[in-house]
Scaffold this motif. Sequence first.
Motif, PDB file in Angstrom:
ATOM      1  N   MET A  51      -4.294 -21.267   6.673  1.00  0.00           N
ATOM      2  CA  MET A  51      -4.340 -19.927   7.256  1.00  0.00           C
ATOM      3  C   MET A  51      -2.950 -19.312   7.167  1.00  0.00           C
ATOM      4  O   MET A  51      -1.953 -20.031   7.158  1.00  0.00           O
ATOM      5  CB  MET A  51      -4.850 -19.942   8.693  1.00  0.00           C
ATOM      6  N   PRO A  52      -2.873 -17.986   7.091  1.00  0.00           N
ATOM      7  CA  PRO A  52      -1.575 -17.328   6.946  1.00  0.00           C
ATOM      8  C   PRO A  52      -0.819 -17.317   8.263  1.00  0.00           C
ATOM      9  O   PRO A  52      -1.405 -17.503   9.342  1.00  0.00           O
ATOM     10  CB  PRO A  52      -1.960 -15.908   6.520  1.00  0.00           C
ATOM     11  N   ASP A  53       0.466 -17.092   8.198  1.00  0.00           N
ATOM     12  CA  ASP A  53       1.297 -16.995   9.395  1.00  0.00           C
ATOM     13  C   ASP A  53       1.359 -15.532   9.811  1.00  0.00           C
ATOM     14  O   ASP A  53       2.142 -14.740   9.285  1.00  0.00           O
ATOM     15  CB  ASP A  53       2.699 -17.541   9.104  1.00  0.00           C
ATOM     16  N   THR A  54       0.510 -15.158  10.768  1.00  0.00           N
ATOM     17  CA  THR A  54       0.465 -13.784  11.264  1.00  0.00           C
ATOM     18  C   THR A  54       0.427 -13.800  12.787  1.00  0.00           C
ATOM     19  O   THR A  54       0.200 -14.831  13.414  1.00  0.00           O
ATOM     20  CB  THR A  54      -0.780 -13.039  10.752  1.00  0.00           C
ATOM     21  N   LEU A  55       0.606 -12.643  13.388  1.00  0.00           N
ATOM     22  CA  LEU A  55       0.513 -12.542  14.836  1.00  0.00           C
ATOM     23  C   LEU A  55      -0.875 -12.942  15.323  1.00  0.00           C
ATOM     24  O   LEU A  55      -1.028 -13.457  16.437  1.00  0.00           O
ATOM     25  CB  LEU A  55       0.824 -11.101  15.273  1.00  0.00           C
ATOM     26  N   TRP A  56      -1.883 -12.712  14.512  1.00  0.00           N
ATOM     27  CA  TRP A  56      -3.252 -13.048  14.907  1.00  0.00           C
ATOM     28  C   TRP A  56      -3.468 -14.561  14.868  1.00  0.00           C
ATOM     29  O   TRP A  56      -4.006 -15.152  15.807  1.00  0.00           O
ATOM     30  CB  TRP A  56      -4.248 -12.338  13.994  1.00  0.00           C
ATOM     31  N   THR A  57      -3.035 -15.208  13.795  1.00  0.00           N
ATOM     32  CA  THR A  57      -3.318 -16.639  13.650  1.00  0.00           C
ATOM     33  C   THR A  57      -2.431 -17.511  14.532  1.00  0.00           C
ATOM     34  O   THR A  57      -2.790 -18.644  14.850  1.00  0.00           O
ATOM     35  CB  THR A  57      -3.153 -17.089  12.186  1.00  0.00           C
ATOM     36  N   ARG A  58      -1.272 -17.008  14.940  1.00  0.00           N
ATOM     37  CA  ARG A  58      -0.380 -17.828  15.767  1.00  0.00           C
ATOM     38  C   ARG A  58      -0.999 -18.176  17.119  1.00  0.00           C
ATOM     39  O   ARG A  58      -0.622 -19.153  17.742  1.00  0.00           O
ATOM     40  CB  ARG A  58       0.955 -17.105  15.986  1.00  0.00           C
ATOM     41  N   GLY A  59      -1.940 -17.363  17.568  1.00  0.00           N
ATOM     42  CA  GLY A  59      -2.574 -17.645  18.856  1.00  0.00           C
ATOM     43  C   GLY A  59      -3.868 -18.419  18.742  1.00  0.00           C
ATOM     44  O   GLY A  59      -4.483 -18.754  19.763  1.00  0.00           O
ATOM     45  N   LYS A  60      -4.311 -18.717  17.532  1.00  0.00           N
ATOM     46  CA  LYS A  60      -5.606 -19.360  17.344  1.00  0.00           C
ATOM     47  C   LYS A  60      -5.471 -20.880  17.293  1.00  0.00           C
ATOM     48  O   LYS A  60      -4.475 -21.416  16.829  1.00  0.00           O
ATOM     49  CB  LYS A  60      -6.269 -18.881  16.050  1.00  0.00           C
ATOM     50  N   CYS A  61      -6.505 -21.538  17.771  1.00  0.00           N
ATOM     51  CA  CYS A  61      -6.640 -22.977  17.545  1.00  0.00           C
ATOM     52  C   CYS A  61      -7.912 -23.160  16.726  1.00  0.00           C
ATOM     53  O   CYS A  61      -9.013 -23.104  17.269  1.00  0.00           O
ATOM     54  CB  CYS A  61      -6.753 -23.744  18.852  1.00  0.00           C
ATOM     55  N   PRO A  62      -7.773 -23.320  15.413  1.00  0.00           N
ATOM     56  CA  PRO A  62      -8.968 -23.401  14.569  1.00  0.00           C
ATOM     57  C   PRO A  62      -9.886 -24.534  15.015  1.00  0.00           C
ATOM     58  O   PRO A  62      -9.459 -25.685  15.150  1.00  0.00           O
ATOM     59  CB  PRO A  62      -8.389 -23.660  13.174  1.00  0.00           C
ATOM     60  N   TYR A  63     -11.135 -24.192  15.247  1.00  0.00           N
ATOM     61  CA  TYR A  63     -12.089 -25.185  15.740  1.00  0.00           C
ATOM     62  C   TYR A  63     -12.301 -26.300  14.736  1.00  0.00           C
ATOM     63  O   TYR A  63     -12.579 -27.443  15.101  1.00  0.00           O
ATOM     64  CB  TYR A  63     -13.414 -24.492  16.068  1.00  0.00           C
ATOM     65  N   LYS A  64     -12.135 -25.971  13.449  1.00  0.00           N
ATOM     66  CA  LYS A  64     -12.390 -26.993  12.428  1.00  0.00           C
ATOM     67  C   LYS A  64     -11.459 -28.193  12.571  1.00  0.00           C
ATOM     68  O   LYS A  64     -11.867 -29.325  12.309  1.00  0.00           O
ATOM     69  CB  LYS A  64     -12.320 -26.404  11.020  1.00  0.00           C
ATOM     70  N   ILE A  65     -10.204 -27.976  12.988  1.00  0.00           N
ATOM     71  CA  ILE A  65      -9.308 -29.131  13.090  1.00  0.00           C
ATOM     72  C   ILE A  65      -9.729 -30.044  14.238  1.00  0.00           C
ATOM     73  O   ILE A  65      -9.541 -31.265  14.174  1.00  0.00           O
ATOM     74  CB  ILE A  65      -7.829 -28.722  13.217  1.00  0.00           C
ATOM     75  N   LEU A  66     -10.315 -29.458  15.293  1.00  0.00           N
ATOM     76  CA  LEU A  66     -10.833 -30.288  16.382  1.00  0.00           C
ATOM     77  C   LEU A  66     -12.031 -31.100  15.905  1.00  0.00           C
ATOM     78  O   LEU A  66     -12.197 -32.276  16.276  1.00  0.00           O
ATOM     79  CB  LEU A  66     -11.224 -29.425  17.577  1.00  0.00           C
ATOM     80  N   GLN A  67     -12.864 -30.477  15.081  1.00  0.00           N
ATOM     81  CA  GLN A  67     -14.011 -31.202  14.520  1.00  0.00           C
ATOM     82  C   GLN A  67     -13.545 -32.333  13.608  1.00  0.00           C
ATOM     83  O   GLN A  67     -14.086 -33.442  13.662  1.00  0.00           O
ATOM     84  CB  GLN A  67     -14.909 -30.232  13.747  1.00  0.00           C
ATOM     85  N   TYR A  68     -12.560 -32.042  12.771  1.00  0.00           N
ATOM     86  CA  TYR A  68     -12.032 -33.096  11.896  1.00  0.00           C
ATOM     87  C   TYR A  68     -11.589 -34.296  12.730  1.00  0.00           C
ATOM     88  O   TYR A  68     -11.946 -35.449  12.454  1.00  0.00           O
ATOM     89  CB  TYR A  68     -10.822 -32.589  11.098  1.00  0.00           C
ATOM     90  N   MET A  69     -10.778 -34.035  13.761  1.00  0.00           N
ATOM     91  CA  MET A  69     -10.228 -35.139  14.546  1.00  0.00           C
ATOM     92  C   MET A  69     -11.292 -35.852  15.358  1.00  0.00           C
ATOM     93  O   MET A  69     -11.236 -37.076  15.549  1.00  0.00           O
ATOM     94  CB  MET A  69      -9.096 -34.623  15.439  1.00  0.00           C
ATOM     95  N   ALA A  70     -12.285 -35.106  15.837  1.00  0.00           N
ATOM     96  CA  ALA A  70     -13.368 -35.741  16.590  1.00  0.00           C
ATOM     97  C   ALA A  70     -14.098 -36.774  15.735  1.00  0.00           C
ATOM     98  O   ALA A  70     -14.581 -37.792  16.253  1.00  0.00           O
ATOM     99  CB  ALA A  70     -14.348 -34.683  17.085  1.00  0.00           C
TER     100      ALA A  70
END
Length: 339
Positions: free
Chosen positions: A235-254
């Motif tokens: 994902m790009p480094d933007t003001l929008w993405t800096r506040g997000k926690c992508p759900y996919k990474i939680l799924q990967y780790m789960a």
Amino acid sequence: MADPIQILSVTRKPDSASYQQRVENWIAPLAEQGITVTPRTWPKPGPERKALLDEMRRADAVWWHRNILTTRDAKAVRAAAKLWVIDFDDPLSYSSKNGGQPSWVRRRRFNATVGRADASLVGSRFLADLSEPFGHPIEIMPMAVDLPDAVPVRESTDGQPVTLLWLGSTSTQVYLRDIADVFTRLDTEVPLQLRLVGGKKLEFPGSKLEVDHRPWSPEEQDRALREADLGLCPMPDTLWTRGKCPYKILQYMAWGLPWVGSAVGENVVAAGEGEWARALTADTSDAWASAIVRLAEDASRRRAMGERGRAYVEKVHGRTALTQQLTEFWRQIVARPAR
């Protein structure tokens, strides 16, 4: 036995993934703790809105999901609600278009809404900082992820390709295109294939990657998480993405899956660092390619990272621990004197 609490949850988009993750999935666990959450949709001006405002007056609290209001509407909700808590998982004061550009209209609505609320429930530290100027209680409530009962044993087999996995939708697939050149730089003897679950079928000219696209479904997603070797989260480094926690990474780790992601926002927090890292992050094409190759060529490292990731989400994002946190938040905030 603690006194029962009646909460009215209000959203503009009841079918959104955000509402499901931030509110709907908590209705049953909270009910077991004596907290009843009644879902409602914010209607257009008229008799239905008037009825909803009347219902707010009878509830112990209003759990407001994301929607930022005009000053007039915010004043109406403030007058009706005994206790108003706003829940958001994106930097709502910025526009989601063009990478989170400043928006005067959204800023004014954000100030009108969050500034009148009694508390904020947010998904990350970055988002907590947006609520900080308003001086009310802020609770960082991470997204929860349900863990499978067992993590698949991923045995490395000579000659078999290492499967890279990306989960997402058409709207986030543009982030995968942003790292297209990475796939032409994967200098390794290990055969690789890329499985896409969701979005559209993509090709990466100049890459030797075999691309396997499958439409999203719950069954296909679980199958991919079970069979893959390495997750991807660009994902790009933007003001929008800096506040997000992508759900996919939680799924990967789960699912005990290591991953490589962009060095942005909550990706960096979730990945960890050093010898106890749960994933690798990258901020250039060369770094991306190097991280993928290193993990593709080292099955034992993938396995160790996957185990650490699983332990991390169980502790930080597991539903049992977060149910307790959310229950305590609601009981404490309802007991506070009104502003």
